[in-house]
Scaffold this active site. Sequence first.
Site, PDB file in Angstrom:
ATOM      1  N   ASP A  51       5.230  20.263 -48.304  1.00 50.47           N
ATOM      2  CA  ASP A  51       6.114  20.889 -46.967  1.00 50.47           C
ATOM      3  C   ASP A  51       6.819  21.926 -47.472  1.00 50.47           C
ATOM      4  OD1 ASP A  51       7.993  19.336 -48.119  1.00 50.47           O
ATOM      5  OD2 ASP A  51       8.256  18.549 -46.082  1.00 50.47           O
ATOM      6  N   LYS A 120       1.772  12.141 -49.339  1.00 50.18           N
ATOM      7  CA  LYS A 120       3.206  11.975 -49.984  1.00 50.18           C
ATOM      8  C   LYS A 120       4.141  11.663 -48.773  1.00 50.18           C
ATOM      9  CE  LYS A 120       5.844  15.365 -51.942  1.00 50.18           C
ATOM     10  NZ  LYS A 120       6.948  15.374 -51.304  1.00 50.18           N
ATOM     11  N   GLU A 122       8.391  10.823 -48.076  1.00 47.85           N
ATOM     12  CA  GLU A 122       9.905  10.920 -48.760  1.00 47.85           C
ATOM     13  C   GLU A 122      10.446   9.780 -48.139  1.00 47.85           C
ATOM     14  OE1 GLU A 122      11.949  14.683 -47.608  1.00 47.85           O
ATOM     15  OE2 GLU A 122      10.432  15.750 -48.623  1.00 47.85           O
ATOM     16  N   GLU A 189      12.824  13.976 -57.610  1.00 42.78           N
ATOM     17  CA  GLU A 189      13.185  15.212 -57.623  1.00 42.78           C
ATOM     18  C   GLU A 189      14.653  15.504 -57.686  1.00 42.78           C
ATOM     19  OE1 GLU A 189      11.865  17.453 -54.116  1.00 42.78           O
ATOM     20  OE2 GLU A 189      13.376  19.047 -54.518  1.00 42.78           O
TER      21      GLU A 189
HETATM   22  O1  KIV Z   1       7.256  19.948 -50.834  1.00 47.04           O
HETATM   23  C1  KIV Z   1       6.821  19.984 -52.117  1.00 47.04           C
HETATM   24  O2  KIV Z   1       6.441  20.965 -52.577  1.00 47.04           O
HETATM   25  C2  KIV Z   1       7.423  18.906 -52.645  1.00 47.04           C
HETATM   26  C3  KIV Z   1       7.484  19.065 -54.090  1.00 47.04           C
HETATM   27  C4  KIV Z   1       8.716  19.972 -54.597  1.00 47.04           C
HETATM   28  C5  KIV Z   1       7.545  17.703 -54.934  1.00 47.04           C
HETATM   29  O3  KIV Z   1       7.720  17.989 -52.157  1.00 47.04           O
END
Ligand code: KIV
Length: 276
Positions: A51, A120, A122, A189
Amino acid sequence: MSVVWRKKKTTVLTFLDKKTRGEKITVLTAYDYITARLLDQAGIDSLLVGDSSANVIHGFRSTLPMTMDIMVAHTAAVSRGNERALVIADMPFMSFQPSEEIAILNAGRFLKEAEAEAVKVEGGFEIVPTVRRLIECGIPVMGHIGLTPQSIHRLGGPRVQGREDKSRTYLMESALALEEAGCFSMVLELVEREVAADITAALKTTATIGIGAGPGCDGQVLVINDMLGLREPEFKPKFLREYADLSIIISDAVKRYIADVRSGDFPGADESYGSK
Ligand code: KIV
């Protein structure tokens, strides 16, 4: 059952295999067809449709405005350009936080409409019930702890995580809980490198992928625009290694094009159609 499985396809099992063998996992973000094609052909293990497209493609100041529809469109374009790498789609802000049902329906869209192979999400141990439900539905999940940009306002800005005891404990407990829930991998991160190395050693079935988390992770990820120099000059975090400066190359090419059009040099006879 007749499923044609591409040879040498990277899968979630490849991540664990590489972690077990101590072979580093390579991940880059991608948001469009041609970039995905180039990265896949260059041999990258995984394409993360982050994102971060909110920032580097759409020019937003945070990732919060990103929507499911835009992320699905980016992911579908990346999948069309990809053959071998594992495509992971990032669940945008408010696509999974409100309820497990909303999370399942949105994650399902990435797999059904955009050929993503994993998602993914968070967050730390507070999102474990959601992660469990996604995995129960057959959707592989990559976790993401440390600096979680969707919580940028709660975290008070892009600050390195794991500097205080409380933060270190939260990171380790979250990592272990996400592993127990079944995450095949986890982004770390902006985490202090000792903390990231400790988490990596503690996790047995979840590969850690670092960005600003030091060399002790099982793999690394960078935002493709940043590592190619397609970024604003003032954005230069310590962890970023720039492998090319495409800003200069693009700007130079465009200046030469403008000059050639203005002078009448372009298009030449070879660059136009005609019988003679
Ligand atoms: O959104 C993204 O590109 C990410 C990466 C930096 C891990 O979450």
